[in-house]
Design a protein around this motif. Structure first.
Motif, PDB file in Angstrom:
ATOM      1  N   VAL A   7      11.996  -0.064   5.710  1.00 43.53           N
ATOM      2  CA  VAL A   7      10.547  -0.180   5.844  1.00 43.53           C
ATOM      3  C   VAL A   7       9.978  -0.324   4.447  1.00 43.53           C
ATOM      4  CG1 VAL A   7       8.422   0.913   6.650  1.00 43.53           C
ATOM      5  CG2 VAL A   7      10.561   1.256   7.928  1.00 43.53           C
ATOM      6  N   ILE A   8       9.282  -1.424   4.212  1.00 47.39           N
ATOM      7  CA  ILE A   8       8.677  -1.685   2.912  1.00 47.39           C
ATOM      8  C   ILE A   8       7.166  -1.570   3.073  1.00 47.39           C
ATOM      9  CG2 ILE A   8       8.466  -3.280   0.971  1.00 47.39           C
ATOM     10  CD1 ILE A   8      11.045  -4.644   2.062  1.00 47.39           C
ATOM     11  N   ASP A   9       6.585  -0.656   2.309  1.00 40.69           N
ATOM     12  CA  ASP A   9       5.147  -0.394   2.385  1.00 40.69           C
ATOM     13  C   ASP A   9       4.478  -0.861   1.100  1.00 40.69           C
ATOM     14  OD1 ASP A   9       2.569   0.557   2.689  1.00 40.69           O
ATOM     15  OD2 ASP A   9       3.167   2.597   3.204  1.00 40.69           O
ATOM     16  N   PHE A  10       3.581  -1.817   1.250  1.00 41.04           N
ATOM     17  CA  PHE A  10       2.845  -2.390   0.128  1.00 41.04           C
ATOM     18  C   PHE A  10       1.517  -1.651  -0.030  1.00 41.04           C
ATOM     19  CE2 PHE A  10       5.727  -5.595   1.572  1.00 41.04           C
ATOM     20  CZ  PHE A  10       6.094  -6.311   0.463  1.00 41.04           C
ATOM     21  N   GLY A  11       1.575  -0.444  -0.526  1.00 42.90           N
ATOM     22  CA  GLY A  11       0.375   0.363  -0.718  1.00 42.90           C
ATOM     23  C   GLY A  11       0.142   0.620  -2.191  1.00 42.90           C
ATOM     24  N   THR A  12      -0.359   1.806  -2.506  1.00 39.03           N
ATOM     25  CA  THR A  12      -0.584   2.205  -3.896  1.00 39.03           C
ATOM     26  C   THR A  12       0.718   2.077  -4.677  1.00 39.03           C
ATOM     27  OG1 THR A  12      -2.309   3.707  -3.188  1.00 39.03           O
ATOM     28  CG2 THR A  12      -1.398   4.062  -5.382  1.00 39.03           C
ATOM     29  N   ALA A  13       1.807   2.463  -4.044  1.00 37.35           N
ATOM     30  CA  ALA A  13       3.151   2.195  -4.555  1.00 37.35           C
ATOM     31  C   ALA A  13       3.806   1.216  -3.584  1.00 37.35           C
ATOM     32  CB  ALA A  13       3.970   3.481  -4.624  1.00 37.35           C
ATOM     33  N   THR A  14       4.811   0.500  -4.064  1.00 42.10           N
ATOM     34  CA  THR A  14       5.618  -0.316  -3.162  1.00 42.10           C
ATOM     35  C   THR A  14       6.854   0.521  -2.862  1.00 42.10           C
ATOM     36  OG1 THR A  14       4.796  -2.370  -4.148  1.00 42.10           O
ATOM     37  CG2 THR A  14       6.842  -2.507  -2.863  1.00 42.10           C
ATOM     38  N   THR A  15       6.966   0.957  -1.613  1.00 45.27           N
ATOM     39  CA  THR A  15       8.049   1.865  -1.255  1.00 45.27           C
ATOM     40  C   THR A  15       9.016   1.215  -0.277  1.00 45.27           C
ATOM     41  OG1 THR A  15       6.787   2.867   0.554  1.00 45.27           O
ATOM     42  CG2 THR A  15       6.605   3.902  -1.627  1.00 45.27           C
ATOM     43  N   PHE A  16      10.255   1.637  -0.372  1.00 50.61           N
ATOM     44  CA  PHE A  16      11.323   1.183   0.511  1.00 50.61           C
ATOM     45  C   PHE A  16      11.926   2.435   1.136  1.00 50.61           C
ATOM     46  CE2 PHE A  16      10.771  -1.823  -2.832  1.00 50.61           C
ATOM     47  CZ  PHE A  16      11.145  -3.066  -2.370  1.00 50.61           C
ATOM     48  N   ASP A  17      11.880   2.541   2.450  1.00 49.60           N
ATOM     49  CA  ASP A  17      12.506   3.655   3.159  1.00 49.60           C
ATOM     50  C   ASP A  17      13.687   3.112   3.941  1.00 49.60           C
ATOM     51  OD1 ASP A  17      10.843   5.969   2.523  1.00 49.60           O
ATOM     52  OD2 ASP A  17       9.255   4.797   3.470  1.00 49.60           O
ATOM     53  N   VAL A  18      14.839   3.748   3.766  1.00 48.29           N
ATOM     54  CA  VAL A  18      16.089   3.269   4.342  1.00 48.29           C
ATOM     55  C   VAL A  18      16.518   4.177   5.486  1.00 48.29           C
ATOM     56  CG1 VAL A  18      18.505   2.729   3.839  1.00 48.29           C
ATOM     57  CG2 VAL A  18      16.742   2.339   2.086  1.00 48.29           C
ATOM     58  N   ILE A  19      16.697   3.557   6.657  1.00 55.64           N
ATOM     59  CA  ILE A  19      17.168   4.280   7.837  1.00 55.64           C
ATOM     60  C   ILE A  19      18.486   3.640   8.266  1.00 55.64           C
ATOM     61  CG2 ILE A  19      16.704   4.847  10.254  1.00 55.64           C
ATOM     62  CD1 ILE A  19      13.785   4.057   8.125  1.00 55.64           C
ATOM     63  N   LYS A  20      19.537   4.446   8.316  1.00 57.51           N
ATOM     64  CA  LYS A  20      20.854   3.970   8.738  1.00 57.51           C
ATOM     65  C   LYS A  20      21.347   4.867   9.853  1.00 57.51           C
ATOM     66  CE  LYS A  20      25.455   2.802   7.079  1.00 57.51           C
ATOM     67  NZ  LYS A  20      26.375   2.816   5.946  1.00 57.51           N
ATOM     68  N   ASN A  21      21.760   4.255  10.947  1.00 58.09           N
ATOM     69  CA  ASN A  21      22.216   5.000  12.123  1.00 58.09           C
ATOM     70  C   ASN A  21      21.184   6.047  12.553  1.00 58.09           C
ATOM     71  OD1 ASN A  21      24.671   3.538  12.188  1.00 58.09           O
ATOM     72  ND2 ASN A  21      25.521   4.915  10.639  1.00 58.09           N
ATOM     73  N   LYS A  22      19.921   5.622  12.572  1.00 52.92           N
ATOM     74  CA  LYS A  22      18.783   6.456  12.984  1.00 52.92           C
ATOM     75  C   LYS A  22      18.540   7.665  12.085  1.00 52.92           C
ATOM     76  CE  LYS A  22      18.939   5.260  17.873  1.00 52.92           C
ATOM     77  NZ  LYS A  22      18.950   5.772  19.245  1.00 52.92           N
TER      78      LYS A  22
END
Length: 134
Positions: A7-22
Motif C-alpha cells: 500500500v503506497i500512500d501519497f500523503g504528507t510522507a510517501t509511505t509503503f506498507d508491506v503485507i505478506k501472507n496477510k
C-alpha cells in the motif's frame, strides 16, 4: 486484494506498507512530494512554487519544467525502485494499492498493475468502527 500487497500512500510522507501472507511485514517512509517541494522552494531563494504534474520531456528547458520533471520523474523512479526492491527482498508478487492526495497523478507511470483507492484510510477507519461496535 489478496494475501500479499504493498500500500503506497501519497500523503504528507510517501509511505509503503508491506503485507505478506496477510501479515504486516513493515514499511518505508520517504519524504512526501509536497513537503519536498515546500522545502526546496523555501530554501532556494530563486525557485518558485510549481504545479506538480507529468512532463513529456525528462529534461526541462527552463527552471519550471526542470523542477516539474525532477519532482514527477524523480518520484516515479523512487516508487518503481522501492517496489522492485521490496519484491526482490520479500520474494513475492504483491497487489499494489495506491491512496492519498497525489496518487492519481502518478498511477499511470507505475510499472506494475495498480489499484487506486482514494479513500482507503477512511474505509479502514469505518471497518475498525464497525468491528469495535458490532
Amino acid at each position: 486484494y489478496g494475501n500479499n500487497s504493498i500500500v503506497i500512500d501519497f500523503g504528507t510522507a510517501t509511505t509503503f506498507d508491506v503485507i505478506k501472507n496477510k501479515t504486516y511485514e513493515g514499511g518505508i517512509i520517504a519524504p512526501g512530494i509536497n513537503i519536498s517541494h515546500e522545502a526546496l522552494v523555501n530554501n532556494a531563494s530563486k525557485l518558485n512554487k510549481i504545479l506538480i504534474e507529468r512532463t513529456n520531456s525528462i529534461v526541462g528547458k527552463n527552471t519550471k519544467s526542470s523542477m516539474q520533471s525532477g519532482f514527477y520523474w524523480g518520484y516515479i523512479s523512487l516508487i518503481n525502485g522501492i517496489i522492485d526492491k521490496i519484491i526482490i527482498q520479500k520474494k513475492f508478487k504483491p497487489t499494489i494499492i495506491l491512496t492519498g492526495g497525489l496518487a492519481n497523478i502518478f498511477k499511470k507511470e507505475i510499472a506494475f498493475k495498480t489499484y487506486y483507492e482514494p479513500y482507503l484510510t477512511l474505509q479502514g477507519l469505518y471497518l475498525i468502527g464497525q468491528t469495535k461496535y458490532a
